[in-house]
Design a protein around this motif. Sequence first.
Motif, mmCIF file in Angstrom:
data_model
loop_
_atom_site.group_PDB
_atom_site.id
_atom_site.type_symbol
_atom_site.label_atom_id
_atom_site.label_comp_id
_atom_site.label_asym_id
_atom_site.label_seq_id
_atom_site.Cartn_x
_atom_site.Cartn_y
_atom_site.Cartn_z
ATOM 1 N N TYR A 14 0.778 -1.241 0.000
ATOM 2 C CA TYR A 14 0.000 0.000 0.000
ATOM 3 C C TYR A 14 0.809 1.290 0.000
ATOM 4 O O TYR A 14 0.237 2.365 -0.119
ATOM 5 C CB TYR A 14 -0.939 0.022 1.213
ATOM 6 C CG TYR A 14 -2.047 -0.973 1.098
ATOM 7 C CD1 TYR A 14 -3.102 -0.766 0.224
ATOM 8 C CD2 TYR A 14 -2.025 -2.141 1.843
ATOM 9 C CE1 TYR A 14 -4.121 -1.682 0.101
ATOM 10 C CE2 TYR A 14 -3.047 -3.069 1.730
ATOM 11 C CZ TYR A 14 -4.088 -2.835 0.857
ATOM 12 O OH TYR A 14 -5.091 -3.755 0.733
ATOM 13 N N ARG A 18 -0.187 5.129 3.219
ATOM 14 C CA ARG A 18 -1.448 4.389 3.446
ATOM 15 C C ARG A 18 -1.277 3.361 4.569
ATOM 16 O O ARG A 18 -2.186 3.169 5.384
ATOM 17 C CB ARG A 18 -1.874 3.705 2.145
ATOM 18 C CG ARG A 18 -3.209 3.030 2.210
ATOM 19 C CD ARG A 18 -4.325 4.004 1.899
ATOM 20 N NE ARG A 18 -5.563 3.238 1.732
ATOM 21 C CZ ARG A 18 -6.664 3.478 2.422
ATOM 22 N NH1 ARG A 18 -6.705 4.456 3.279
ATOM 23 N NH2 ARG A 18 -7.730 2.748 2.235
ATOM 24 N N PHE A 22 -3.380 3.213 8.068
ATOM 25 C CA PHE A 22 -4.010 1.977 8.536
ATOM 26 C C PHE A 22 -3.632 1.702 9.997
ATOM 27 O O PHE A 22 -4.484 1.427 10.825
ATOM 28 C CB PHE A 22 -3.589 0.808 7.644
ATOM 29 C CG PHE A 22 -4.082 -0.527 8.126
ATOM 30 C CD1 PHE A 22 -5.337 -0.992 7.773
ATOM 31 C CD2 PHE A 22 -3.282 -1.331 8.922
ATOM 32 C CE1 PHE A 22 -5.794 -2.230 8.217
ATOM 33 C CE2 PHE A 22 -3.721 -2.570 9.375
ATOM 34 C CZ PHE A 22 -4.992 -3.013 9.015
ATOM 35 N N TYR A 37 -12.859 -0.987 10.559
ATOM 36 C CA TYR A 37 -13.674 -0.303 9.564
ATOM 37 C C TYR A 37 -13.698 -1.158 8.304
ATOM 38 O O TYR A 37 -12.807 -1.986 8.079
ATOM 39 C CB TYR A 37 -13.092 1.077 9.242
ATOM 40 C CG TYR A 37 -13.214 2.057 10.378
ATOM 41 C CD1 TYR A 37 -14.394 2.755 10.594
ATOM 42 C CD2 TYR A 37 -12.150 2.270 11.248
ATOM 43 C CE1 TYR A 37 -14.513 3.661 11.641
ATOM 44 C CE2 TYR A 37 -12.254 3.171 12.296
ATOM 45 C CZ TYR A 37 -13.434 3.853 12.485
ATOM 46 O OH TYR A 37 -13.548 4.736 13.522
ATOM 47 N N TYR A 38 -14.679 -0.931 7.462
ATOM 48 C CA TYR A 38 -14.799 -1.705 6.222
ATOM 49 C C TYR A 38 -13.531 -1.598 5.380
ATOM 50 O O TYR A 38 -13.022 -2.596 4.864
ATOM 51 C CB TYR A 38 -16.033 -1.251 5.430
ATOM 52 C CG TYR A 38 -16.169 -1.959 4.110
ATOM 53 C CD1 TYR A 38 -16.624 -3.271 4.058
ATOM 54 C CD2 TYR A 38 -15.838 -1.323 2.918
ATOM 55 C CE1 TYR A 38 -16.748 -3.932 2.844
ATOM 56 C CE2 TYR A 38 -15.958 -1.973 1.707
ATOM 57 C CZ TYR A 38 -16.411 -3.276 1.678
ATOM 58 O OH TYR A 38 -16.524 -3.924 0.471
ATOM 59 N N TRP A 39 -12.983 -0.380 5.240
ATOM 60 C CA TRP A 39 -11.794 -0.197 4.406
ATOM 61 C C TRP A 39 -10.594 -0.946 4.985
ATOM 62 O O TRP A 39 -9.731 -1.424 4.254
ATOM 63 C CB TRP A 39 -11.487 1.285 4.186
ATOM 64 C CG TRP A 39 -11.164 2.074 5.415
ATOM 65 C CD1 TRP A 39 -12.038 2.738 6.223
ATOM 66 C CD2 TRP A 39 -9.866 2.277 5.996
ATOM 67 N NE1 TRP A 39 -11.364 3.345 7.268
ATOM 68 C CE2 TRP A 39 -10.039 3.086 7.148
ATOM 69 C CE3 TRP A 39 -8.585 1.864 5.657
ATOM 70 C CZ2 TRP A 39 -8.976 3.486 7.944
ATOM 71 C CZ3 TRP A 39 -7.523 2.267 6.455
ATOM 72 C CH2 TRP A 39 -7.730 3.065 7.585
ATOM 73 N N GLN A 40 -10.549 -1.080 6.317
ATOM 74 C CA GLN A 40 -9.473 -1.856 6.934
ATOM 75 C C GLN A 40 -9.656 -3.353 6.645
ATOM 76 O O GLN A 40 -8.680 -4.055 6.410
ATOM 77 C CB GLN A 40 -9.433 -1.614 8.443
ATOM 78 C CG GLN A 40 -8.970 -0.229 8.816
ATOM 79 C CD GLN A 40 -9.123 0.030 10.293
ATOM 80 O OE1 GLN A 40 -10.177 -0.242 10.878
ATOM 81 N NE2 GLN A 40 -8.076 0.565 10.910
ATOM 82 N N GLN A 42 -10.978 -4.557 4.015
ATOM 83 C CA GLN A 42 -10.567 -4.727 2.625
ATOM 84 C C GLN A 42 -9.039 -4.747 2.499
ATOM 85 O O GLN A 42 -8.479 -5.551 1.750
ATOM 86 C CB GLN A 42 -11.162 -3.611 1.748
ATOM 87 C CG GLN A 42 -12.674 -3.616 1.701
ATOM 88 C CD GLN A 42 -13.216 -4.933 1.184
ATOM 89 O OE1 GLN A 42 -12.856 -5.377 0.104
ATOM 90 N NE2 GLN A 42 -14.063 -5.573 1.970
ATOM 91 N N MET A 43 -8.376 -3.877 3.231
ATOM 92 C CA MET A 43 -6.908 -3.861 3.206
ATOM 93 C C MET A 43 -6.343 -5.158 3.764
ATOM 94 O O MET A 43 -5.390 -5.717 3.212
ATOM 95 C CB MET A 43 -6.361 -2.659 3.980
ATOM 96 C CG MET A 43 -6.507 -1.342 3.258
ATOM 97 S SD MET A 43 -5.847 0.067 4.187
ATOM 98 C CE MET A 43 -4.077 -0.203 4.038
#
Length: 140
Positions: A14, A18, A22, A37-40, A42-43
Amino acid sequence: MNVRQNLNALKAIYGSERATEFLLKLQRSSAAIGRLYYWQEQMLSAFNSGTGAELKTLEDALQAFNICPVHEEELRLDNVPILYGTRRAPSPEDVSHGAQTYPFANLAAYGPCWTEQATHTVVRFCAACREVHSRERQLG
């Protein structure tokens, strides 16, 4: 993989900025609310695919990334005072500087404007962050 290898892999996937975002959100707001969180999520999914890791929960992530992204030192636990009351918000420049130079100094925790019974809480800190913060305070 150990925490340093996990950090390096996250940065490779990333980029440093980024990955740092995170880790800061993970150790601060995600830990405080008790979920990713959703974005975490996904990561982490992409991290798992790229490394063969199997990190799925907040606890998995906190353990795997228990490291300061600036100094690459493992975070330790400390019992720090809780400071209650209304305080002046730091400037955006101060927040940015702190995040870039000593994001895990965590010398105190901030409570609400009213006083509660608890006087101390456990935080994760980086010894190198505290050292840098202390030197800056001495210089002034």
